[in-house]
Structure formats: structure tokens, C-alpha cells
Design an enzyme around this catalytic site. Structure first.
Site, mmCIF file in Angstrom:
data_model
loop_
_atom_site.group_PDB
_atom_site.id
_atom_site.type_symbol
_atom_site.label_atom_id
_atom_site.label_comp_id
_atom_site.label_asym_id
_atom_site.label_seq_id
_atom_site.Cartn_x
_atom_site.Cartn_y
_atom_site.Cartn_z
ATOM 1 N N ASP A 144 0.823 -1.209 0.000
ATOM 2 C CA ASP A 144 0.000 0.000 0.000
ATOM 3 C C ASP A 144 0.862 1.266 0.000
ATOM 4 O O ASP A 144 1.800 1.381 0.785
ATOM 5 C CB ASP A 144 -0.894 -0.028 1.254
ATOM 6 N N HIS A 145 0.550 2.192 -0.869
ATOM 7 C CA HIS A 145 1.181 3.512 -0.918
ATOM 8 C C HIS A 145 2.684 3.510 -1.214
ATOM 9 O O HIS A 145 3.470 4.111 -0.473
ATOM 10 C CB HIS A 145 0.894 4.305 0.368
ATOM 11 N N GLY A 195 -6.445 7.625 8.792
ATOM 12 C CA GLY A 195 -6.365 7.925 10.219
ATOM 13 C C GLY A 195 -7.744 8.235 10.771
ATOM 14 O O GLY A 195 -8.698 7.513 10.512
HETATM 15 ZN ZN ZN Z 1 -4.475 4.627 1.722
#
Ligand code: ZN
Length: 281
Positions: free
Chosen positions: A81-82, A179
């Protein structure tokens, strides 16, 4: 069992439901995610963050999680991811990820296209797939810090972006954040509808933690086929530790603690899988 990313997201898109994608930092969490997917009979995606993958824990975590997926009856795909750099994309496919989310959200449209194009080519050589992002989902992927909404996805550019890049899936920014949400999340459904109209590939929603089930349900109806969840799992992990610390610490029962963490993660993930695909029997 391990299945290709496009198969998992494609099946979700065809069924007008969303596949859950859950971030793991250790194998207790991966055990819990897979147990939930098996219990529910759902497909599942297991995510490893770029920061975790870059750490010393990264490669062993991928190897162990892959082994757990292979042993599982659940249809599972492993995704990095990312990733923001191409060397990480190569390292990720080399380590055995089936898909990589390439984050060019801080780049200009043109540079984002170039990054994702190059990543897609690397993916093709490994038989893997790329998820890209247009607009910017704000917030820290690895912590629960408060975040404000970032740059929203431009529906007029989205179709062109996907054609130019060859990406298999598009992460949208429609009011979602990583978040914790500073304000109650408000998703821009009109924007989502326009993006869904211009993009034929499955759409993904990052920042699924803290979005009310009814809002997620509407997002799925309008074309979201993959939902990423991280913060709620990390909270469940710590809640399990807090709850059982007093009873297990005197005997240093670490194995039992790990099992209780996995159980708590399983329960949280199971609840999400029900939300994402309520019609599944
Ligand atoms: Zn993400």
C-alpha cells in the site's frame, strides 16, 4: 488461496459489493483477517504499508503472510500500500505482492501518469496489478492522527488518467481521509457518481475506518468495489492488549495474548465484511 488482484476487485465490482482490504503489521493480525474471511466466505485483500515493508520486519512479514494466504480457504490477494517510488514497486513485486498501490497523489497529473505507467509495466512483467490514486487522500496511513480532507478526485480527468496509465483500480478522494476524521465524514456522492461514470475499472475507498455503515453502503451502491481499513484494526489490537494485560502478564502468557489479539481482529474484520457485502449468505 492466493488469487489475482483483478479477479478479487473484478468480482466485487460485478457483484456490486466491496472487498475488504485490511492492513497488517504482524502475523497475529493476518491470522485474524483470514479467519474472518474464512468464516464469512468472503474474498479479502491483505495490505502491508510501504513503511512496514521498508522496515526489517517487511520481507519476513510478507513471506509469512503469503504462507498464511496459501494455507487459507479464503480467496486472498496481498497488496503493498502507498508505494511512491518505482524501486519499491520492483522490490514489492519481487517479494511476492500480487498488487501494489502506487501513490502519485503529491505529483502533478502528468508526473502521476508517468509514475503509474512505469509501475504498470513493472507489474506486467511480474503478472501483478497496480492501483493508482487521483486527487489526494490526506492523513498518515500508519497512525490514527486527525486528518482533514485533501484534494478531491477530478471526475473529468479520471477516465483519461486510467486510460493513459493502464492501472487496474482507482483510489478516489471524495471526502475520505487516512487515520481519524476531524469532522464527521461527508462523502461527495455526486463526485463519486461522475467518477464511476468515466472510469470502467473498480474504484477503491481508502480511510474506511470511522465511516458510518450506511454511508459506506451508499458508496458501494454508487461504485466503490474495495474499501481499505487500517485504523480500526490497530485500535482493536491495542484494545485486546489493554483488556488482557492484567490477567496474562503475571504468567507471561504471550501465546495466549497473541491468540486473543487474533480473535479480536477477527471479530472486527468479520463486522466489516458483513458491512461491505450484507447480501452474502
Ligand atoms: Zn491509503
Amino acid at each position: 488461496m492466493i488469487v489475482p488482484f483483478i479477479e478479487v476487485v473484478g468480482r466485487a465490482q460485478a457483484g456490486r459489493r466491496a472487498v475488504g482490504a485490511f492492513t497488517v503489521y504482524g502475523i497475529e493480525t493476518a491470522v485474524g483477517v483470514l479467519a474472518a474471511a474464512e468464516r464469512r466466505g468472503s474474498d479479502v485483500i491483505i495490505l502491508v504499508s510501504a513503511e512496514a515493508f521498508r522496515s526489517r520486519l517487511g520481507r519476513p512479514l510478507v513471506d509469512a503472510t503469503r504462507a498464511l494466504c496459501e494455507q487459507s480457504t479464503a480467496r486472498c490477494c496481498l497488496q503493498l500500500d502507498h508505494a511512491t517510488q518505482l524501486d519499491l514497486v520492483s522490490a514489492g513485486f519481487g517479494a511476492g505482492f500480487g498488487a501494489i498501490m502506487v501513490d502519485g497523489s503529491r505529483l502533478s497529473f502528468g508526473d502521476n501518469v508517468k509514475l503509474v505507467q512505469a509501475a504498470t509495466e513493472i507489474g506486467l512483467r511480474h503478472g501483478g496489478h497496480i492501483e493508482a490514486e487521483l486527487g489526494r487522500v490526506e492523513g498518515d496511513e500508519d497512525s490514527s492522527s486527525l486528518a482533514d480532507v485533501g484534494l478531491l478526485t477530478d471526475p473529468d480527468a479520471a477516465g483519461r488518467f486510467m486510460t493513459l496509465t493502464g492501472a487496474a483500480c482507482l483510489a478516489v478522494s471524495i471526502g475520505n481521509v487516512h487515520g481519524s476524521y476531524r469532522m464527521a465524514p461527508v462523502l461527495d456522492f455526486e463526485r463519486l457518481a461522475r467518477v464511476a461514470q468515466s472510469v470502467s475499472q473498480p474504484l477503491s475507498l481508502h480511510g474506511g475506518s470511522g465511516v458510518p455503515p450506511t454511508v459506506l453502503r451508499d458508496a458501494i451502491t454508487m461504485g466503490i468495489s474495495k474499501i481499505n481499513v487500517n485504523t480500526e484494526l490497530r485500535r482493536s489490537y491495542f484494545a485486546a492488549l489493554n483488556e488482557h494485560m492484567a490477567e496474562l502478564q503475571p504468567g507471561a502468557q504471550l501465546l495466549r495474548m497473541g491468540q486473543l489479539v487474533s480473535q479480536r481482529i477477527e471479530d472486527t474484520v468479520y463486522g466489516k465484511l458483513v458491512e461491505f457485502d450484507p447480501a452474502l449468505r
